[in-house]
Scaffold this motif. Structure first.
Motif, short mmCIF file in Angstrom:
data_model
loop_
_atom_site.label_atom_id
_atom_site.label_comp_id
_atom_site.label_asym_id
_atom_site.label_seq_id
_atom_site.Cartn_x
_atom_site.Cartn_y
_atom_site.Cartn_z
N ARG A 240 -4.09 -4.87 1.57
CA ARG A 240 -4.32 -4.30 2.90
C ARG A 240 -3.93 -5.33 3.95
O ARG A 240 -4.34 -6.49 3.90
N MET A 241 -3.13 -4.89 4.92
CA MET A 241 -2.66 -5.81 5.96
C MET A 241 -2.21 -5.01 7.17
O MET A 241 -1.94 -3.81 7.09
N THR A 242 -2.11 -5.70 8.27
CA THR A 242 -1.65 -5.06 9.50
C THR A 242 -0.14 -4.91 9.47
O THR A 242 0.55 -5.63 8.73
N PRO A 243 0.41 -3.99 10.25
CA PRO A 243 1.87 -3.87 10.33
C PRO A 243 2.54 -5.17 10.74
O PRO A 243 3.64 -5.48 10.28
N ARG B 172 2.77 -7.39 7.65
CA ARG B 172 3.78 -6.83 6.76
C ARG B 172 5.19 -7.22 7.24
O ARG B 172 6.05 -7.60 6.47
N GLU B 173 5.40 -7.16 8.56
CA GLU B 173 6.70 -7.51 9.12
C GLU B 173 6.98 -9.00 8.94
O GLU B 173 8.13 -9.39 8.67
N ARG B 174 5.95 -9.86 9.08
CA ARG B 174 6.18 -11.30 8.88
C ARG B 174 6.59 -11.60 7.44
O ARG B 174 7.46 -12.42 7.19
N ILE B 175 5.96 -10.91 6.50
CA ILE B 175 6.32 -11.12 5.08
C ILE B 175 7.74 -10.62 4.82
O ILE B 175 8.55 -11.31 4.17
N ASP B 176 8.07 -9.43 5.33
CA ASP B 176 9.42 -8.90 5.15
C ASP B 176 10.46 -9.83 5.77
O ASP B 176 11.54 -10.06 5.20
#
Length: 318
Positions: free
Chosen positions: A30-33, A36-40
């Motif tokens: 579970r994570m914020t958008p 998620r964008e930082r990981i991508d």
């Protein structure tokens, strides 16, 4: 040096475990958008690629399926392999081919087992008991699922009302022989079966001997054998014109031959999808007993609108 999950986590400024769950599709990730964008973004910048070997150790599978194949210069073998590659790619599996042009399994099978594939596809042969899941076509097996053409009723339709002697031309491993003989008996048709060799020179000799006996009808389970037969009839038996029935998983100009009586039609694409689906189900959900699945086929008499759709200038497998 190849980037690791730890590198991705550090660049994204998040926990290593969170990155691992995210990449592996864990629902607990579970994570914020924004996270998620930082990981991508970190994955793209570092050009991170998950390790297939590490994943295989973690889940106990390497997402690789082996297939024993005939010579890939053969149009059907190449077509079957190409379709299998495409279907497995959709399911995120790889295909490892082992060639065996002799028509058996032998060393080809052993090479796949040595590479610890998750499962094995046999396009047309039973291999007996194996240490991994498997699926085969056009055969019976006590040990793994099979996909077989449902040809009983189409054969009865093709043989109903005909008179004279009918010769079936099949390979020894195929279910076509027993289904043909059963249908012929039920229709009261005089019949015989000829088992063909995989070797083309021997096959031509067997076809020549058969033509010399002048059966009234010939039924072939393969289009390659049909083309050999038509060439032989034209070259050596110009006055002999048997009526011919074919198992067609193709379209082509040879279907326009005046001697063709009809086809029993099936789709290779549907066969491949059924086999791949059954095998992956057994790999990912082990336990169910072996099953047989029937592939739909239908009898199409020559001269009908549906038959005319199969007659084409260019040969094409379905």
């Amino acid at each position: 040096m190849r980037p690791t999950l730890k590198d991705v986590a550090e660049k994204a400024g998040v926990n290593f475990t969170l990155v691992s769950k995210y990449i592996n599709g864990n629902p607990q990730a579970r994570m914020t958008p924004e996270t998620r964008e930082r990981i991508d973004s970190a994955i793209r910048e570092l050009n991170y690629r998950p390790s297939a070997s590490a994943r295989a150790l973690r889940i106990g599978r390497n997402r690789t399926i082996g297939m024993v194949s005939g010579d890939l210069t053969n149009a059907y073998c190449a077509h079957f392999a190409d379709l299998t590659l495409r279907v497995l790619k959709e399911r995120e599996y790889q295909l490892l081919l082992a060639l065996d042009s002799s028509g058996g399994k032998g060393e080809a099978l052993q090479s796949l087992l040595a590479r610890e594939v998750d499962g094995i596809i046999f396009p047309g042969e039973d291999a007996g008991k194996l240490p991994c899941p498997a699926v085969a076509a056009d055969c019976h097996s006590k040990f793994f699922p099979t996909v077989n053409p449902d040809i009983a009723e189409p054969l009865r339709q093709a043989l109903t009302g005909i008179s004279g002697r009918v010769s079936g031309i099949f390979f020894s491993h195929s279910l076509w022989q027993e289904e043909f003989e059963r249908a012929a008996r039920s229709c009261g048709v005089s019949n015989e079966s000829v088992c063909l060799s995989w070797d083309r020179a021997l096959r031509l000799r067997e076809l020549r001997k058969l033509c010399a006996s002048h059966p009234d009808y010939l039924i072939s389970s393969g289009w390659e054998t049909l083309t050999m037969l038509l060439e032989l009839l034209d070259a050596e038996f110009p006055d002999y014109a048997p009526r011919i029935l074919l198992h067609a998983n193709c379209t082509g100009p040879f279907l326009n031959d005046r001697r063709m009586a009809g086809v029993i039609y099936s789709s290779t694409g549907q066969l491949v999808r059924e086999m791949c689906g059954m095998l992956i189900d057994r790999i990912e959900h082990p336990g169910p007993p072996p099953e047989e699945r029937r592939l739909p086929t239908r009898y199409i008499p020559a001269g009908t609108p549906d038959y005319e759709k199969l007659v084409s200038r260019k040969f094409q497998l379905t």
